[in-house]
Scaffold this active site. Structure first.
Site, PDB file in Angstrom:
ATOM      1  N   ARG A 252       0.821  -1.049  -0.085  1.00  5.27           N
ATOM      2  CA  ARG A 252      -0.155   0.008   0.200  1.00  5.27           C
ATOM      3  C   ARG A 252       0.595   0.986   0.293  1.00  5.27           C
ATOM      4  O   ARG A 252       0.629   1.875  -0.852  1.00  5.27           O
ATOM      5  CB  ARG A 252      -0.730  -0.487   1.373  1.00  5.27           C
ATOM      6  CG  ARG A 252      -1.472   1.753   1.611  1.00  5.27           C
ATOM      7  CD  ARG A 252      -2.491   1.390   3.082  1.00  5.27           C
ATOM      8  NE  ARG A 252      -4.138  -0.046   1.806  1.00  5.27           N
ATOM      9  CZ  ARG A 252      -4.315  -0.641   2.161  1.00  5.27           C
ATOM     10  NH1 ARG A 252      -4.735  -0.279   3.153  1.00  5.27           N
ATOM     11  NH2 ARG A 252      -5.279  -1.310   1.300  1.00  5.27           N
ATOM     12  N   TYR A 253       1.753   1.390   1.083  1.00  9.04           N
ATOM     13  CA  TYR A 253       2.789   2.580   0.699  1.00  9.04           C
ATOM     14  C   TYR A 253       4.292   2.479  -0.205  1.00  9.04           C
ATOM     15  O   TYR A 253       4.943   0.916   0.214  1.00  9.04           O
ATOM     16  CB  TYR A 253       3.035   2.677   2.183  1.00  9.04           C
ATOM     17  CG  TYR A 253       1.840   2.938   3.151  1.00  9.04           C
ATOM     18  CD1 TYR A 253       1.492   4.418   3.334  1.00  9.04           C
ATOM     19  CD2 TYR A 253       1.403   1.524   3.828  1.00  9.04           C
ATOM     20  CE1 TYR A 253       0.738   3.820   4.388  1.00  9.04           C
ATOM     21  CE2 TYR A 253       0.470   1.805   5.218  1.00  9.04           C
ATOM     22  CZ  TYR A 253      -0.106   3.576   5.046  1.00  9.04           C
ATOM     23  OH  TYR A 253      -1.543   3.810   5.898  1.00  9.04           O
TER      24      TYR A 253
ATOM     25  N   ARG B  94       6.896  -0.248   2.013  1.00  5.49           N
ATOM     26  CA  ARG B  94       6.463  -1.006   2.836  1.00  5.49           C
ATOM     27  C   ARG B  94       5.772  -2.071   3.213  1.00  5.49           C
ATOM     28  O   ARG B  94       4.800  -1.252   2.008  1.00  5.49           O
ATOM     29  CB  ARG B  94       6.929  -0.696   4.511  1.00  5.49           C
ATOM     30  CG  ARG B  94       5.202   0.703   4.691  1.00  5.49           C
ATOM     31  CD  ARG B  94       5.879   1.734   5.445  1.00  5.49           C
ATOM     32  NE  ARG B  94       5.067   2.524   6.265  1.00  5.49           N
ATOM     33  CZ  ARG B  94       4.396   3.126   5.829  1.00  5.49           C
ATOM     34  NH1 ARG B  94       5.400   3.735   4.762  1.00  5.49           N
ATOM     35  NH2 ARG B  94       4.105   4.403   6.054  1.00  5.49           N
TER      36      ARG B  94
ATOM     37  N   CYS C 222      -4.301 -18.010  15.127  1.00  8.74           N
ATOM     38  CA  CYS C 222      -3.662 -16.850  15.958  1.00  8.74           C
ATOM     39  C   CYS C 222      -3.913 -17.726  17.027  1.00  8.74           C
ATOM     40  O   CYS C 222      -5.127 -19.194  17.256  1.00  8.74           O
ATOM     41  CB  CYS C 222      -4.841 -15.729  16.494  1.00  8.74           C
ATOM     42  SG  CYS C 222      -4.570 -14.634  14.506  1.00  8.74           S
TER      43      CYS C 222
ATOM     44  N   CYS D 147      -9.165 -12.508  18.529  1.00  8.70           N
ATOM     45  CA  CYS D 147      -9.874 -11.049  18.961  1.00  8.70           C
ATOM     46  C   CYS D 147     -11.282 -11.171  18.516  1.00  8.70           C
ATOM     47  O   CYS D 147     -11.064 -11.064  17.724  1.00  8.70           O
ATOM     48  CB  CYS D 147      -8.793  -9.756  19.402  1.00  8.70           C
ATOM     49  SG  CYS D 147      -7.407 -10.025  19.452  1.00  8.70           S
TER      50      CYS D 147
ATOM     51  N   CYS E 162     -10.957  -8.396  15.680  1.00  9.66           N
ATOM     52  CA  CYS E 162      -9.898  -8.229  14.971  1.00  9.66           C
ATOM     53  C   CYS E 162     -10.719  -7.622  13.458  1.00  9.66           C
ATOM     54  O   CYS E 162     -11.850  -7.096  13.228  1.00  9.66           O
ATOM     55  CB  CYS E 162      -9.803  -9.766  14.874  1.00  9.66           C
ATOM     56  SG  CYS E 162      -8.231  -9.706  13.436  1.00  9.66           S
TER      57      CYS E 162
ATOM     58  N   ARG F  94      -9.250  -8.083  10.840  1.00  6.94           N
ATOM     59  CA  ARG F  94      -9.246  -9.609   9.409  1.00  6.94           C
ATOM     60  C   ARG F  94      -9.642 -10.468  10.271  1.00  6.94           C
ATOM     61  O   ARG F  94      -9.147 -11.275   9.781  1.00  6.94           O
ATOM     62  CB  ARG F  94      -7.111  -9.370   9.486  1.00  6.94           C
ATOM     63  CG  ARG F  94      -6.624  -8.848   8.767  1.00  6.94           C
ATOM     64  CD  ARG F  94      -5.416  -8.496   7.674  1.00  6.94           C
ATOM     65  NE  ARG F  94      -4.924  -7.565   7.811  1.00  6.94           N
ATOM     66  CZ  ARG F  94      -3.726  -7.320   8.587  1.00  6.94           C
ATOM     67  NH1 ARG F  94      -3.256  -7.979   9.341  1.00  6.94           N
ATOM     68  NH2 ARG F  94      -3.257  -6.084   8.123  1.00  6.94           N
TER      69      ARG F  94
ATOM     70  N   ASP G 207     -11.518  -0.017  13.626  1.00 14.37           N
ATOM     71  CA  ASP G 207     -11.355  -0.173  11.572  1.00 14.37           C
ATOM     72  C   ASP G 207     -13.918  -0.341  11.553  1.00 14.37           C
ATOM     73  O   ASP G 207     -14.019  -0.887  11.849  1.00 14.37           O
ATOM     74  CB  ASP G 207     -11.431  -1.061  10.695  1.00 14.37           C
ATOM     75  CG  ASP G 207      -9.830  -0.635  10.778  1.00 14.37           C
ATOM     76  OD1 ASP G 207      -8.771   0.410  10.946  1.00 14.37           O
ATOM     77  OD2 ASP G 207      -8.363  -1.363  10.598  1.00 14.37           O
TER      78      ASP G 207
ATOM     79  N   ASP H 239      -7.444   4.592  10.345  1.00  8.65           N
ATOM     80  CA  ASP H 239      -7.225   2.637   8.999  1.00  8.65           C
ATOM     81  C   ASP H 239      -7.950   3.730   7.777  1.00  8.65           C
ATOM     82  O   ASP H 239      -8.808   2.724   8.558  1.00  8.65           O
ATOM     83  CB  ASP H 239      -6.348   2.451   9.121  1.00  8.65           C
ATOM     84  CG  ASP H 239      -5.808   1.267   8.773  1.00  8.65           C
ATOM     85  OD1 ASP H 239      -5.486   2.248   7.799  1.00  8.65           O
ATOM     86  OD2 ASP H 239      -4.856   0.554   8.869  1.00  8.65           O
TER      87      ASP H 239
ATOM     88  N   LYS I 193      -3.849   5.453   7.334  1.00  8.03           N
ATOM     89  CA  LYS I 193      -3.606   5.595   8.270  1.00  8.03           C
ATOM     90  C   LYS I 193      -3.137   7.135   8.511  1.00  8.03           C
ATOM     91  O   LYS I 193      -1.949   7.505   7.916  1.00  8.03           O
ATOM     92  CB  LYS I 193      -2.352   5.659   9.171  1.00  8.03           C
ATOM     93  CG  LYS I 193      -2.121   3.828   9.616  1.00  8.03           C
ATOM     94  CD  LYS I 193      -0.907   3.298   9.953  1.00  8.03           C
ATOM     95  CE  LYS I 193      -1.381   1.309   9.781  1.00  8.03           C
ATOM     96  NZ  LYS I 193      -1.402   0.927   9.070  1.00  8.03           N
TER      97      LYS I 193
END
Ligand SMILES: *Cc1c(COP(=O)(O)O)cnc(C)c1O
Ligand code: SF4
Length: 447
Positions: free
Chosen positions: A137-138, A141, A150, A154, A157, A159, A318, A355, A362
């Site tokens: 995206r950037y 990076r 995981c 969570c 989450c 994702r 999000d 985000d 972000k």
């Protein structure tokens, strides 16, 4: 992953990151409720913790007998899987919604309430994947989804579309494709190994990933995004740390959300990593009823720096399906930042970010500290409300900043630096009308 197909045409690409994984044997029922003191050797073994995760309604009720109507949660868990390590479950002080740890790991019916503006992939990560599982995206990076597993899922989450819906890890072939892409893109200096939680991989498998990334000379730093120090601190073994050291510079960003998560075990895990030379950062998410009070974030940040973890980001929740009940108004984040500045060292203050939907990335959001401005003075306010005039340099013609390398894609910085005069929205009706009628010249003298 059926929800993915709704995001239109990208499902095959996102699903392609999946490959079969070994560790999905169902945990035995008996040990889930075993008090920790009766099994301390096993307790400290991370693989035991993973094998004994709470994964079903029945195990949940065995562990928390006070949970009534837990069977109502089956549809939620059918959509978004349940997993809680025995360690993380042991941090729950009250088995109800007043408990922050409980809220973060025990499913709730509210996860099925989705207002229409939510999506399964609000950050549009699937649209920025040149290789399945690699989000670029950037400019400098990229983020690699190395596993969908995981140790604890969570409930908040971001994702949710990926994490745990199938427990899979990156295949050799995919890793090769990733390395090939990174070689073709030497402008990528920083790779974030994420997921899922990459520290659920075996040390050997994680080493393969790191060694592959290290084959690319233009990759300078490798970051690992992991919640393992919080939910499975037993995983941070001396062996793991010894392996990580071989691939420096390695940075780790972890994910503490509440001061109750900072325990002797999680502190020890962070100490090991810091002693292995890994700089530690923390990314928290602002969650309603969990940590949306300035004093809680203050306490969290103070404790984090005391265990050598630097608060890095505080995220606005999000716009992702299944987390609406956790969202706070954006203003709450600003209130919290207002409270922290001045009270806490800058070292302990994270950057509050949204985000942005549509893959905007972000965006930092702050209280306003510039009160007014003239050519000679800028009026600032501090956290106490004191107003201060800051005089500009007398010789106000500052040195021009260096010219940008690529003016064909101007950013806001290019406008500020005077390299470009404007950025046009591609879809503004007025501009489109202009384009359609551009043959019209100046007004005729008579009309
Ligand atoms: C957050 C993120 C990064 C890293 O951003 P930093 O501001 O450098 O921490 C990189 N890629 C993607 C897709 C991200 O979401
Ligand atoms: S550890 Fe990270 S990826 Fe895994 S469920 Fe939690 S927030 Fe999602």
């Amino acid at each position: 992953m059926s929800s993915l197909s709704r995001s239109g045409g990208v499902s095959s690409r996102c699903e392609a990151i999946s490959s079969p994984i070994a560790d999905d044997e169902p945990p035995p029922l008996c040990d889930v409720a075993t008090p920790r003191r009766l099994c301390s050797d096993s307790w400290n073994d991370w693989r035991w913790q993973i094998r004994h995760r709470i994964r079903t309604v029945q195990q949940l009720v065995t562990r928390f007998p006070s949970l009534q109507h837990a069977s109502d949660l089956s549809p939620v868990m059918g959509k978004y899987p349940l997993a809680i390590t025995p360690y993380y479950a042991s941090l729950i002080r009250r088995a109800d919604k007043t408990d922050p740890i409980f809220q973060m790991c025990v499913p709730q019916l509210a996860e099925l309430n989705d207002p229409p503006f939510l999506s399964s992939d609000p950050l549009e990560e699937c649209h920025d994947m040149p290789v399945p599982g690699l989000v670029h995206r950037y400019p400098d990076r990229a983020l690699l989804i190395a596993t969908t597993t995981c140790s604890t899922y969570c409930r908040h989450c971001t994702r949710k579309r990926v994490a745990g819906t199938r427990e899979t890890t990156i295949s050799k072939r995919r890793l090769e494709q990733t390395v090939a892409y990174l070689r073709e893109h030497p402008e990528i200096h920083d790779v974030i190994v994420s997921g899922g939680d990459p520290l659920t991989l075996s040390t050997e498998h994680l080493e393969e990933v790191l060694a592959s990334l290290r084959q690319v000379p233009s990759v300078q730093i490798i970051r690992i995004g992991t919640r393992v120090p919080v939910v499975l601190p037993q995983r941070i073994t001396e062996d793991l740390c010894a392996m990580l050291r071989k691939y420096h510079p390695i940075w780790i960003n972890t994910h503490f959300n509440h001061p109750y998560e900072i325990t002797p075990e999680s502190s020890e895990a962070c100490t090991r990593l810091a002693d292995a030379g890994v700089p530690l950062g923390n990314q928290s998410v602002l969650l309603r009823g969990v940590n949306d009070q300035p004093q809680i974030i203050e306490q969290l940040c103070r404790k984090l720096v005391s265990i050598r973890v630097r608060p890095y980001y505080l995220y606005q929740c999000d716009l992702v399906r299944g987390v609406e009940h956790f969202r706070t108004p954006l203003s709450r984040g600003i209130e919290i930042m207002e409270y922290l500045r001045g009270r806490l060292s800058g070292l302990a203050i994270p950057t509050f970010v949204v985000d942005a939907p549509h893959g905007g990335g972000k965006i930092p959001v702050l209280p306003t500290y510039v009160v007014s401005q003239s050519p000679t003075q800028t009026v600032l306010r501090n956290y106490e409300g004191m107003l201060i005039a800051y005089p500009e340099p007398q010789d106000r013609i500052a040195e021009p900043v260096d010219a940008p390398s690529d003016v064909s894609a101007p950013s806001v910085w290019d406008l500020a630096a005077g390299h470009h005069s404007h950025i046009k929205p591609a879809q503004a009706t007025r501009l489109m009308r202009r384009e359609a009628h551009c043959s019209v010249g100046p007004l005729p003298e008579t009309f």
